[in-house]
Design a protein around this motif. Structure first.
Motif, PDB file in Angstrom:
ATOM      1  N   UNK A 103      23.533  37.578  45.322  1.00  0.00           N
ATOM      2  CA  UNK A 103      24.109  36.256  45.560  1.00  0.00           C
ATOM      3  C   UNK A 103      25.255  35.912  44.618  1.00  0.00           C
ATOM      4  N   UNK A 104      25.264  36.504  43.413  1.00  0.00           N
ATOM      5  CA  UNK A 104      26.381  36.280  42.498  1.00  0.00           C
ATOM      6  C   UNK A 104      26.618  37.557  41.692  1.00  0.00           C
ATOM      7  N   UNK A 105      27.848  37.692  41.205  1.00  0.00           N
ATOM      8  CA  UNK A 105      28.239  38.907  40.477  1.00  0.00           C
ATOM      9  C   UNK A 105      28.965  38.458  39.213  1.00  0.00           C
ATOM     10  N   UNK A 106      28.340  38.699  38.059  1.00  0.00           N
ATOM     11  CA  UNK A 106      28.863  38.237  36.777  1.00  0.00           C
ATOM     12  C   UNK A 106      29.236  39.436  35.915  1.00  0.00           C
ATOM     13  N   UNK A 107      30.505  39.503  35.506  1.00  0.00           N
ATOM     14  CA  UNK A 107      31.015  40.652  34.760  1.00  0.00           C
ATOM     15  C   UNK A 107      30.906  40.417  33.260  1.00  0.00           C
ATOM     16  N   UNK A 108      30.329  41.383  32.556  1.00  0.00           N
ATOM     17  CA  UNK A 108      30.263  41.351  31.089  1.00  0.00           C
ATOM     18  C   UNK A 108      31.635  41.696  30.513  1.00  0.00           C
ATOM     19  N   UNK A 109      31.919  41.209  29.301  1.00  0.00           N
ATOM     20  CA  UNK A 109      31.156  40.215  28.540  1.00  0.00           C
ATOM     21  C   UNK A 109      31.495  38.806  29.009  1.00  0.00           C
ATOM     22  N   UNK A 110      30.629  37.854  28.686  1.00  0.00           N
ATOM     23  CA  UNK A 110      30.872  36.472  29.086  1.00  0.00           C
ATOM     24  C   UNK A 110      30.225  35.558  28.048  1.00  0.00           C
ATOM     25  N   UNK A 111      30.633  34.310  28.067  1.00  0.00           N
ATOM     26  CA  UNK A 111      30.088  33.323  27.136  1.00  0.00           C
ATOM     27  C   UNK A 111      28.851  32.664  27.731  1.00  0.00           C
ATOM     28  N   UNK A 112      28.131  31.941  26.893  1.00  0.00           N
ATOM     29  CA  UNK A 112      26.987  31.186  27.398  1.00  0.00           C
ATOM     30  C   UNK A 112      27.434  30.162  28.441  1.00  0.00           C
ATOM     31  N   UNK A 113      28.608  29.555  28.242  1.00  0.00           N
ATOM     32  CA  UNK A 113      29.092  28.551  29.189  1.00  0.00           C
ATOM     33  C   UNK A 113      29.259  29.142  30.586  1.00  0.00           C
TER      34      UNK A 113
END
Length: 228
Positions: A103-113
């Motif tokens: 359902x979602x694709x989040x690429x590292x690195x990322x912030x807590x926000x």
């Protein structure tokens, strides 16, 4: 509470994602799996162990690719949602991830926000899904998809975020009675001022009604109800 399994082979990264999750309302850490086999065993565990609602899935696992695990989950018929959290950026992997229902694709690195915004968007989707009951309208479906794929922030007044707006909308839809900014702030872990800004925006857009709530000393407080 959305019981969430973190699937990540790197211990430090897994603990960081678990710590991020612990800072969010509405989510509960169900466990950490560092291999595809461990993840599959946790997902297949009997429901009396708590069950899994959401998987935060890395693509590079020591005993297989995350996409293969996603396919096995889908073929098993287990109703669990998957959010990819990975450094993999290849277009064919992203396309396949969408095809298998991630359902979602989040690429590292990322912030807590960034993590918070994606998870809050997912939470808004789940709340709208639960609120819709056994049957949905086109508007319900559009709202669910909009929660997962928020509009660009530029479409909102300055200072308002699409992901937070989606969470406020989900809360307002679920409410059985009109709610105040104080109630919304407490339920959503927002400041009173922030909650009021979002509720006022919805009222200005005629997506919610605004009526005075009397009975307390001083200026009357307003209460808001979603326009169905």
């Amino acid at each position: 509470m959305i019981r969430t399994l973190v699937v990540e082979d790197d211990p430090l990264t897994a603990e960081a994602h678990a710590e991020y999750l612990g800072r969010l309302e509405g989510f509960e850490l169900a466990g950490i799996a560092r291999t595809a086999a461990a993840a599959q065993a946790a997902i297949r565990a009997p429901e009396d162990h708590g069950g899994i609602d959401l998987v935060l899935l890395d693509m590079n696992l020591p005993d297989g690719h995350g996409l293969e695990l996603a396919r096995r989950i889908r073929s098993s018929g287990i109703a669990v949602d998957i959010i990819a959290i990975t450094a993999v950026r290849e277009t064919d992997v992203v396309r396949t991830a969408i095809n298998v229902g991630i359902v979602q694709y989040l690429i590292k690195p990322f912030s807590f926000a960034v993590f918070r915004d994606r998870l809050q968007s997912y939470l808004a989707y789940r709340r709208q899904l639960e609120f819709s009951g056994s049957s949905t309208t086109q508007a319900d479906i559009d709202g669910m998809l909009a929660s997962l794929r928020p509009s660009a922030p530029a479409s909102l007044p300055k200072g308002l975020a699409a992901s937070t707006l989606a969470v406020v909308i989900g809360y307002l839809k679920e409410a059985q009675v009109p709610v105040s900014a104080v109630q919304a702030a407490a339920a959503l872990d927002l400041s009173r001022v922030t909650a009021r800004r979002y509720l006022e925006h919805l009222a200005d857009e005629q997506r919610a009604t605004r009526t005075p709530r009397y009975g307390a000393p001083g200026r009357p407080e307003f209460e808001y109800r979603w326009v169905s």
